[in-house]
Motif scaffolding. Structure first.
Motif, mmCIF file in Angstrom:
data_model
loop_
_atom_site.group_PDB
_atom_site.id
_atom_site.type_symbol
_atom_site.label_atom_id
_atom_site.label_comp_id
_atom_site.label_asym_id
_atom_site.label_seq_id
_atom_site.Cartn_x
_atom_site.Cartn_y
_atom_site.Cartn_z
ATOM 1 N N UNK A 1 0.827 -1.204 0.000
ATOM 2 C CA UNK A 1 0.000 0.000 0.000
ATOM 3 C C UNK A 1 0.864 1.257 0.000
ATOM 4 N N UNK A 2 1.922 1.265 0.830
ATOM 5 C CA UNK A 2 2.827 2.407 0.875
ATOM 6 C C UNK A 2 3.566 2.573 -0.453
ATOM 7 N N UNK A 3 3.977 1.445 -1.050
ATOM 8 C CA UNK A 3 4.709 1.484 -2.321
ATOM 9 C C UNK A 3 3.837 2.046 -3.437
ATOM 10 N N UNK A 4 2.587 1.587 -3.494
ATOM 11 C CA UNK A 4 1.655 2.109 -4.488
ATOM 12 C C UNK A 4 1.419 3.602 -4.260
ATOM 13 N N UNK A 5 1.288 3.987 -3.001
ATOM 14 C CA UNK A 5 1.033 5.387 -2.680
ATOM 15 C C UNK A 5 2.182 6.283 -3.126
ATOM 16 N N UNK A 6 3.412 5.883 -2.771
ATOM 17 C CA UNK A 6 4.541 6.756 -3.076
ATOM 18 C C UNK A 6 4.863 6.788 -4.564
ATOM 19 N N UNK A 7 4.817 5.633 -5.243
ATOM 20 C CA UNK A 7 5.190 5.604 -6.656
ATOM 21 C C UNK A 7 4.036 6.015 -7.560
ATOM 22 N N UNK A 8 2.831 5.550 -7.230
ATOM 23 C CA UNK A 8 1.684 5.902 -8.047
ATOM 24 C C UNK A 8 1.373 7.388 -7.997
ATOM 25 N N UNK A 9 1.345 7.940 -6.782
ATOM 26 C CA UNK A 9 1.070 9.369 -6.635
ATOM 27 C C UNK A 9 2.203 10.217 -7.205
ATOM 28 N N UNK A 10 3.444 9.733 -7.040
ATOM 29 C CA UNK A 10 4.593 10.469 -7.561
ATOM 30 C C UNK A 10 4.557 10.520 -9.091
ATOM 31 N N UNK A 11 4.310 9.369 -9.727
ATOM 32 C CA UNK A 11 4.221 9.336 -11.188
ATOM 33 C C UNK A 11 3.062 10.194 -11.691
ATOM 34 N N UNK A 12 1.922 10.123 -11.003
ATOM 35 C CA UNK A 12 0.761 10.898 -11.418
ATOM 36 C C UNK A 12 1.002 12.398 -11.267
ATOM 37 N N UNK A 13 1.739 12.792 -10.234
ATOM 38 C CA UNK A 13 1.971 14.221 -9.978
ATOM 39 C C UNK A 13 2.767 14.896 -11.088
ATOM 40 N N UNK A 14 3.577 14.100 -11.825
ATOM 41 C CA UNK A 14 4.371 14.669 -12.919
ATOM 42 C C UNK A 14 3.453 15.261 -13.987
ATOM 43 N N UNK A 15 2.234 14.733 -14.092
ATOM 44 C CA UNK A 15 1.292 15.264 -15.067
ATOM 45 C C UNK A 15 0.703 16.605 -14.681
ATOM 46 N N UNK A 16 0.921 17.031 -13.434
ATOM 47 C CA UNK A 16 0.320 18.278 -12.961
ATOM 48 C C UNK A 16 1.351 19.308 -12.494
ATOM 49 N N UNK A 17 2.612 18.895 -12.375
ATOM 50 C CA UNK A 17 3.639 19.778 -11.824
ATOM 51 C C UNK A 17 4.827 19.916 -12.764
ATOM 52 N N UNK B 1 15.485 -8.913 -2.876
ATOM 53 C CA UNK B 1 14.653 -9.525 -3.909
ATOM 54 C C UNK B 1 13.272 -9.849 -3.354
ATOM 55 N N UNK B 2 13.238 -10.410 -2.151
ATOM 56 C CA UNK B 2 11.956 -10.764 -1.538
ATOM 57 C C UNK B 2 11.095 -9.526 -1.295
ATOM 58 N N UNK B 3 11.707 -8.484 -0.738
ATOM 59 C CA UNK B 3 10.965 -7.261 -0.423
ATOM 60 C C UNK B 3 10.387 -6.645 -1.690
ATOM 61 N N UNK B 4 11.199 -6.561 -2.745
ATOM 62 C CA UNK B 4 10.741 -5.967 -4.004
ATOM 63 C C UNK B 4 9.640 -6.814 -4.629
ATOM 64 N N UNK B 5 9.834 -8.137 -4.686
ATOM 65 C CA UNK B 5 8.879 -9.027 -5.349
ATOM 66 C C UNK B 5 7.504 -8.967 -4.699
ATOM 67 N N UNK B 6 7.448 -9.099 -3.384
ATOM 68 C CA UNK B 6 6.148 -9.137 -2.701
ATOM 69 C C UNK B 6 5.515 -7.751 -2.617
ATOM 70 N N UNK B 7 6.316 -6.717 -2.375
ATOM 71 C CA UNK B 7 5.759 -5.365 -2.274
ATOM 72 C C UNK B 7 5.135 -4.937 -3.592
ATOM 73 N N UNK B 8 5.871 -5.148 -4.689
ATOM 74 C CA UNK B 8 5.386 -4.700 -5.990
ATOM 75 C C UNK B 8 4.388 -5.682 -6.589
ATOM 76 N N UNK B 9 4.504 -6.970 -6.239
ATOM 77 C CA UNK B 9 3.539 -7.957 -6.729
ATOM 78 C C UNK B 9 2.143 -7.693 -6.178
ATOM 79 N N UNK B 10 2.046 -7.479 -4.868
ATOM 80 C CA UNK B 10 0.758 -7.158 -4.259
ATOM 81 C C UNK B 10 0.298 -5.776 -4.725
#
Length: 368
Positions: A116-132, A223-232
C-alpha cells in the motif's frame, strides 16, 4: 597466549586465549547486483552503492520526464505505474530463481501494508508529474527527510535533537518558497499536483522506516521485499484502474505510441528496479536516514539536469529556495555526524594556522 587465573585456594587455572582475525568476525552481507562487497571496507561499500544509486536513478528520472513529455499522456500516470510494477515483478521472479533460499521471511500482512505504501509513493509520484513542473516534484521528494524523521520517532522510537528539527524547518520553508516561485513562472501549475506529491512524500518517509525495521528483524533479502511489495501493489493498482475506468483508455492510448510508452517504460523500469535494490542495500547497511540522504543528493543533480535537457521557465527564486532546502539537508547530516565533523573542522582550523601540516583524512565510514 596463556593467562593464569589464581583461585582462593592458591591453585591456578590455565586459559588459552587465541587472537581473533578479521575473518573470525562475521560481517553483514552486502551485494551490489552480482558483485559481493561484503569483504570491502565500509568506505568502498558506501562509495560504490552511492555511485550506482546516482547512475541508475539519473537515467530513471530522465526517462520519467521524457515519457510525460508525450502529448496526451499526462492523465495516465497510474497506468505507467502499473506497467512499472509488472516489470518489477517479472525482474523479481527471475532474480528469485537465481537464489538458493526462496522462502518468504517477512509476514504477508506486513507486505500488504508495504505494498500500500509502495503504491502510494510511486503511483502518486508518477501521477503528480502530469500536474507539476518536474523540478517542483523533485524538490518535494528531496524533503522526504521530514517524514522519515517523523516516521523514525513514531515507528522505531528514535530521538532527534534541535538541529534535526531546524533542518525540517529549513526544508519546509524552502518548499514553500520553491512552490511559490513555480506558481509564478509555470503556466500549468496545479495545486492538485502539490497534494499528490505531498501524500507521496509522506508515504515515502514511512516506507523507509518500515523496510529498515522488517529487513533487520526478519533478515529478508532485497529480492523478496521488491517481489512481494510490488507484486501485491500491482493488484492494488489494477483494482483502482478498473474501478475508475482508466484502464482501457490508457491501454488504447499507449497502443498508438508503443515506443514512447512501453519501450521507454522498459528502460524506466530496469533502472528503477536496480535503483530500488541498491537503495534497499543502503537501508540495510547504513540505515534509512543515510539512504534517504544519498537519494536526496541525487535528486538535487536531477533538478539541474532537468533544466539542461528540457526547456522550461526559470526564475532566480528557484536557486534561493533550493539553497534553503540544501541547508536543511546539511543540518541533518551535521546532526548525524556532529562529533566527527567538529573534530575534523577543529583540526582543519589548526592546520590553517600551522602551514605545512595537512589535516588527517576522515574516512567515509566515519561520517555516514
Amino acid at each position: 597466549m596463556n593467562n593464569n587465573l589464581r583461585q582462593k585456594n592458591g591453585s591456578s587455572i590455565s586459559i588459552s586465549v587465541l587472537p581473533l582475525n578479521n575473518d573470525d568476525i562475521q560481517r553483514p552481507n552486502v551485494q551490489l547486483m552480482c558483485f559481493d562487497l561484503t569483504h570491502s571496507s565500509r568506505s568502498v561499500q558506501f562509495i560504490l552503492l552511492t555511485a550506482a544509486t546516482f547512475f541508475f536513478y539519473l537515467i530513471y528520472g530522465y526517462m520519467q520526464e521524457l515519457i510525460f513529455r508525450l502529448d496526451g499522456f499526462r492523465p495516465f500516470g497510474m497506468y505507467l505505474t502499473l506497467v512499472q510494477f509488472l516489470y518489477y515483478v517479472l525482474f523479481g521472479l527471475v532474480e528469485l530463481q537465481l537464489k538458493e533460499d526462496k522462502t518468504r521471511k517477512i509476514p504477508i500482512k506486513t507486505y500488504l501494508f508495504l505494498a500500500f505504501l509502495t503504491v502510494s509513493t510511486m503511483g502518486l509520484s508518477n501521477t503528480s508529474v502530469g500536474y507539476l513542473n518536474y523540478a517542483t516534484q523533485v524538490i518535494f521528494k528531496c524533503c522526504k527527510l521530514i517524514p522519515v524523521l517523523i516516521g523514525g520517532i513514531l515507528i522505531q522510537g528514535k530521538k532527534y535533537n534541535i538541529i534535526d528539527f531546524s533542518a525540517c524547518i529549513c526544508m519546509s520553508l524552502g518548499l514553500i518558497l520553491f512552490t511559490l516561485a513555480d506558481s509564478t513562472v509555470y503556466p500549468e501549475f496545479n495545486l492538485f499536483g502539490i497534494v499528490l506529491i505531498s501524500l507521496a512524500v509522506c508515504a515515502d518517509g514511512v516506507i523507509g522506516n518500515v523496510q529498515e525495521k522488517n529487513i533487520k528483524q526478519h533478515g529478508a533479502s532485497n529480492c523478496e521485499v521488491v517481489l512481494y511489495s510490488y507484486g501485491i501493489g500491482f493488484f492494488y493498482i489494477l483494482g483502482v484502474l478498473l474501478v475508475s475506468g482508466q484502464l482501457l483508455p490508457a491501454f488504447q492510448f499507449c497502443q498508438q505510441y508503443p515506443i514512447e510508452t512501453y519501450g521507454y517504460a522498459v528502460i524506466f523500469s530496469i533502472t528503477g528496479y536496480l535503483g530500488v535494490n541498491i537503495v534497499l542495500t543502503l537501508v540495510k547497511s547504513f540505515g534509512a536516514l543515510t539512504a534517504v540522504t544519498v537519494t536526496t543528493c541525487r535528486k538535487a543533480i536531477t533538478i539541474i539536469l532537468s533544466f539542461i535537457f528540457f526547456a522550461k521557465p526559470f526564475t532566480i527564486n528557484y536557486i534561493w529556495s533550493g539553497c534553503i532546502v540544501l541547508l536543511g539537508i546539511y543540518l541533518n547530516l551535521y546532526s548525524k555526524n556532529q562529533q566527527v565533523w567538529n573534530q575534523y573542522f577543529s583540526q582543519l582550523l589548526r592546520t590553517i594556522g600551522n602551514k605545512g601540516i595537512r589535516p588527517k583524512y576522515v574516512g567515509v565510514e566515519n561520517i555516514v
